[in-house]
Design a protein around this motif. Structure first.
Motif, PDB file in Angstrom:
ATOM      1  N   ARG A   7     -24.891  -1.395  -2.768  1.00 17.23           N
ATOM      2  CA  ARG A   7     -26.033  -1.830  -3.566  1.00 17.23           C
ATOM      3  C   ARG A   7     -26.829  -0.596  -3.961  1.00 17.23           C
ATOM      4  O   ARG A   7     -27.127   0.259  -3.117  1.00 17.23           O
ATOM      5  CB  ARG A   7     -26.916  -2.788  -2.758  1.00 17.23           C
ATOM      6  N   CYS A   8     -27.124  -0.548  -5.241  1.00 22.18           N
ATOM      7  CA  CYS A   8     -27.887   0.602  -5.735  1.00 22.18           C
ATOM      8  C   CYS A   8     -29.383   0.378  -5.493  1.00 22.18           C
ATOM      9  O   CYS A   8     -29.786  -0.699  -5.076  1.00 22.18           O
ATOM     10  CB  CYS A   8     -27.611   0.852  -7.223  1.00 22.18           C
ATOM     11  N   ALA A   9     -30.201   1.392  -5.784  1.00 21.02           N
ATOM     12  CA  ALA A   9     -31.651   1.308  -5.578  1.00 21.02           C
ATOM     13  C   ALA A   9     -32.279   0.217  -6.432  1.00 21.02           C
ATOM     14  O   ALA A   9     -33.384  -0.243  -6.149  1.00 21.02           O
ATOM     15  CB  ALA A   9     -32.303   2.663  -5.886  1.00 21.02           C
ATOM     16  N   ARG A  10     -31.549  -0.194  -7.513  1.00 19.97           N
ATOM     17  CA  ARG A  10     -32.094  -1.261  -8.367  1.00 19.97           C
ATOM     18  C   ARG A  10     -31.488  -2.630  -8.021  1.00 19.97           C
ATOM     19  O   ARG A  10     -31.542  -3.552  -8.808  1.00 19.97           O
ATOM     20  CB  ARG A  10     -31.826  -0.927  -9.840  1.00 19.97           C
ATOM     21  N   ALA A  11     -30.871  -2.666  -6.854  1.00 22.39           N
ATOM     22  CA  ALA A  11     -30.377  -3.929  -6.303  1.00 22.39           C
ATOM     23  C   ALA A  11     -29.134  -4.497  -6.994  1.00 22.39           C
ATOM     24  O   ALA A  11     -28.861  -5.692  -6.895  1.00 22.39           O
ATOM     25  CB  ALA A  11     -31.483  -4.981  -6.255  1.00 22.39           C
ATOM     26  N   HIS A  12     -28.377  -3.647  -7.714  1.00 21.14           N
ATOM     27  CA  HIS A  12     -27.090  -4.109  -8.237  1.00 21.14           C
ATOM     28  C   HIS A  12     -26.064  -4.003  -7.113  1.00 21.14           C
ATOM     29  O   HIS A  12     -25.992  -2.975  -6.441  1.00 21.14           O
ATOM     30  CB  HIS A  12     -26.630  -3.253  -9.425  1.00 21.14           C
ATOM     31  N   VAL A  13     -25.309  -5.033  -6.908  1.00 19.88           N
ATOM     32  CA  VAL A  13     -24.288  -5.001  -5.868  1.00 19.88           C
ATOM     33  C   VAL A  13     -22.916  -4.838  -6.522  1.00 19.88           C
ATOM     34  O   VAL A  13     -22.606  -5.497  -7.513  1.00 19.88           O
ATOM     35  CB  VAL A  13     -24.324  -6.294  -5.014  1.00 19.88           C
ATOM     36  N   ALA A  34     -21.690   6.151  -8.055  1.00 21.33           N
ATOM     37  CA  ALA A  34     -22.707   5.687  -8.996  1.00 21.33           C
ATOM     38  C   ALA A  34     -22.573   4.188  -9.249  1.00 21.33           C
ATOM     39  O   ALA A  34     -21.469   3.645  -9.276  1.00 21.33           O
ATOM     40  CB  ALA A  34     -22.577   6.436 -10.314  1.00 21.33           C
ATOM     41  N   CYS A  35     -23.703   3.519  -9.449  1.00 20.95           N
ATOM     42  CA  CYS A  35     -23.695   2.097  -9.769  1.00 20.95           C
ATOM     43  C   CYS A  35     -23.062   1.914 -11.153  1.00 20.95           C
ATOM     44  O   CYS A  35     -23.456   2.580 -12.103  1.00 20.95           O
ATOM     45  CB  CYS A  35     -25.131   1.567  -9.772  1.00 20.95           C
ATOM     46  N   PRO A  36     -22.060   1.025 -11.273  1.00 24.56           N
ATOM     47  CA  PRO A  36     -21.412   0.824 -12.578  1.00 24.56           C
ATOM     48  C   PRO A  36     -22.340   0.165 -13.595  1.00 24.56           C
ATOM     49  O   PRO A  36     -22.083   0.208 -14.785  1.00 24.56           O
ATOM     50  CB  PRO A  36     -20.211  -0.072 -12.234  1.00 24.56           C
ATOM     51  N   THR A  37     -23.419  -0.423 -13.127  1.00 31.93           N
ATOM     52  CA  THR A  37     -24.329  -1.102 -14.055  1.00 31.93           C
ATOM     53  C   THR A  37     -25.385  -0.167 -14.627  1.00 31.93           C
ATOM     54  O   THR A  37     -25.624  -0.142 -15.825  1.00 31.93           O
ATOM     55  CB  THR A  37     -25.026  -2.283 -13.338  1.00 31.93           C
ATOM     56  N   CYS A  38     -25.987   0.634 -13.723  1.00 34.78           N
ATOM     57  CA  CYS A  38     -27.103   1.468 -14.185  1.00 34.78           C
ATOM     58  C   CYS A  38     -26.886   2.965 -13.942  1.00 34.78           C
ATOM     59  O   CYS A  38     -27.703   3.790 -14.356  1.00 34.78           O
ATOM     60  CB  CYS A  38     -28.408   1.028 -13.527  1.00 34.78           C
ATOM     61  N   GLY A  39     -25.809   3.330 -13.255  1.00 30.22           N
ATOM     62  CA  GLY A  39     -25.538   4.745 -13.039  1.00 30.22           C
ATOM     63  C   GLY A  39     -26.323   5.352 -11.888  1.00 30.22           C
ATOM     64  O   GLY A  39     -26.210   6.533 -11.595  1.00 30.22           O
ATOM     65  N   GLU A  40     -27.111   4.548 -11.214  1.00 31.28           N
ATOM     66  CA  GLU A  40     -27.904   5.010 -10.080  1.00 31.28           C
ATOM     67  C   GLU A  40     -26.975   5.520  -8.981  1.00 31.28           C
ATOM     68  O   GLU A  40     -25.981   4.856  -8.659  1.00 31.28           O
ATOM     69  CB  GLU A  40     -28.773   3.841  -9.572  1.00 31.28           C
ATOM     70  N   THR A  41     -27.251   6.685  -8.409  1.00 35.42           N
ATOM     71  CA  THR A  41     -26.398   7.233  -7.354  1.00 35.42           C
ATOM     72  C   THR A  41     -27.003   7.041  -5.967  1.00 35.42           C
ATOM     73  O   THR A  41     -26.403   7.424  -4.976  1.00 35.42           O
ATOM     74  CB  THR A  41     -26.139   8.726  -7.600  1.00 35.42           C
TER      75      THR A  41
END
Ligand SMILES: [Zn+2]
Length: 143
Positions: A7-13, A34-41
């Motif tokens: 889960r990224c910092a923006r809560a995408h799982v 990296a999150c595939p939705t927002c790129g958050e690492t």
């Protein structure tokens, strides 16, 4: 290979595969995951409910289908019990059944052999007869 729910910092799982737990830790530390939705690492392992329990619950909910073999075994046992209280009259069945029906003999359970024509006659005369559920060998033919 090992799969983690992350889960990224923006809560995408999301799911990600790694060679090992240490490989995941290393890639995460180097911000390569990296999150595939927002790129958050900034990711961490997501807490997910294990689905093992759900699967076993589903299995228990399905009752096993009634066993045909078991049902058949009960019918065989039932007939055997009935025949234990019945007298084998062999080929005299039609005559014996008719005699009892007409009151010439005391009524009692009998079983034996009858031709199709004899069975038809007995039914027409109203003699209460029924076919056996399963064929039985005449006693003199049983080993
Ligand atoms: Zn994200």
């Amino acid at each position: 290979m090992i799969v983690f729910d992350l889960r990224c910092a923006r809560a995408h799982v999301f799911e990600a595969w790694f060679a090992s737990t240490s490989a995941y830790e290393e890639q995460r530390a180097r911000r390569l995951v990296a999150c595939p939705t927002c790129g958050e690492t900034g990711v961490e392992k997501a807490v997910t409910a294990p689905n093992v329990g759900a699967k076993s619950n589903r299995g228990r909910a399905e009752a096993p289908p009634a066993s045909q073999a078991e049902a058949l075994r009960k019918l065989v046992a039932l007939q055997a019990e009935l025949l234990r209280r019945s007298r084998w009259v062999g080929g005299d069945f039609a005559a014996e059944a008719r005699a009892m029906h007409e009151g010439e003999r005391p009524e009692r359970a009998i079983h034996g052999q009858a031709s199709a024509a004899e069975v038809s006659e007995l039914v027409e005369e109203g003699v209460p007869i029924a076919p056996l559920l399963f064929p039985v060998a005449p006693p003199d033919q049983v080993n």
